[in-house]
Design a protein around this motif. Sequence first.
Motif, short mmCIF file in Angstrom:
data_model
loop_
_atom_site.label_atom_id
_atom_site.label_comp_id
_atom_site.label_asym_id
_atom_site.label_seq_id
_atom_site.Cartn_x
_atom_site.Cartn_y
_atom_site.Cartn_z
N VAL A 40 0.86 -1.19 0.00
CA VAL A 40 0.00 0.00 0.00
C VAL A 40 0.89 1.24 0.00
CG1 VAL A 40 -1.80 1.24 1.30
CG2 VAL A 40 -1.74 -1.27 1.33
N HIS A 41 0.38 2.33 -0.59
CA HIS A 41 1.14 3.59 -0.61
C HIS A 41 1.55 3.97 0.82
CE1 HIS A 41 1.68 8.01 -0.90
NE2 HIS A 41 2.32 7.63 -2.01
N TRP A 46 1.02 5.51 6.62
CA TRP A 46 1.69 6.23 7.71
C TRP A 46 0.75 7.26 8.35
CZ3 TRP A 46 7.48 7.27 8.39
CH2 TRP A 46 8.20 6.07 8.22
N LEU A 47 -0.05 7.92 7.49
CA LEU A 47 -1.00 8.92 8.00
C LEU A 47 -1.99 8.25 8.96
CD1 LEU A 47 -0.94 11.88 7.13
CD2 LEU A 47 -2.95 11.44 5.72
N VAL A 255 -10.22 0.43 3.93
CA VAL A 255 -10.56 0.10 5.32
C VAL A 255 -9.29 -0.01 6.15
CG1 VAL A 255 -11.56 -1.66 6.84
CG2 VAL A 255 -12.71 -1.07 4.69
N CYS A 256 -8.34 -0.80 5.64
CA CYS A 256 -7.14 -1.13 6.43
C CYS A 256 -6.16 0.03 6.57
CB CYS A 256 -6.40 -2.31 5.80
SG CYS A 256 -7.41 -3.79 5.75
N ALA A 257 -6.22 0.98 5.64
CA ALA A 257 -5.28 2.10 5.70
C ALA A 257 -6.03 3.41 5.85
CB ALA A 257 -4.41 2.11 4.44
N ALA A 258 -7.16 3.38 6.56
CA ALA A 258 -7.94 4.60 6.79
C ALA A 258 -8.30 4.68 8.27
CB ALA A 258 -9.20 4.59 5.93
#
Length: 287
Positions: A40-41, A46-47, A255-258
């Motif tokens: 993932v980006h 990181w955000l 979902v996983c990176a939010a």
Amino acid sequence: MDISAYLVGHEAAIRFGAFLSVFALMAAWEVAGPRRALAVHKGRRWLTNLGITLLNIAVVRVLFPTAAVGMAVAVGERHWGLFNAVSVPAPLAFVLSLIALDILIWAQHIAFHRVPLLARRHRVHHADLDFDVTTGFRFHPIEIVLSLLIKFAAIVALGAPAAVVLVFELALSLGSLFNHGNVRMPERIDRVLRWLVVTPDMHRVHHSVEPEEINSNYGFFLSWWDRLFGTYRAAPRAGHDAMTIGVRDTRDPGVCAALWPMLMLPFRERADDFPCLRSALRGRASP
Ligand SMILES: [Zn+2]
Ligand SMILES: [Zn+2]
């Protein structure tokens, strides 16, 4: 000023300074010698992971302003706990308290996999689609609060000295940054290091989607407990490059990176895609 008062007064500054230094070091190492390509980006993940961290810092500071070190000082002043009741040389009390706190965190980690209500919270840590330094502090706020309460109870029971608690808190948080690193380390060094502490190649196995791999390597700092209790696994079956990181059916980066979907994940209806939780529900937990 005595040592306890000094530690309480400077606890936040000591931990923050050490955390930032090791974070910067690991982040630089990940750029210079990454172990795996990220799925993932990086900026997006990181955000989210840093957002969860800032939220956790705020929650802990509001609910427990004196933190674990402050609790240890209060326990010492009241002469509570094992090491205040029995006469043990200070260096021995120091080492024994450290070891006792570490095995407690290991056992707590197993509970966070085996007890369905806890596993729903811990799933947020595992739902990260990549494994890097920021995964090391990506925990749902409810898991952070629960584990702090468990730690408080252990400090009271042990009568752990404030200096031990500070060293342990440092070992745990800096160890977590280290052992979640997406870093390439010479195999020879890894082999020697993991006789004492959990290394990135050791902990990465625990972030696999494979049930028998996620059910291994529960250690966070000392690597002994998994070897001792039969939950140690040296490497992922597919190899570190080909293994799949995360939770099997929760793979949408939206979902996983939010941040918000991650905070809400424990409350979503579907939660049977976390292998340990599924095993626990079936009553046949893997070793
Ligand atoms: Zn876990
Ligand atoms: Zn982890």
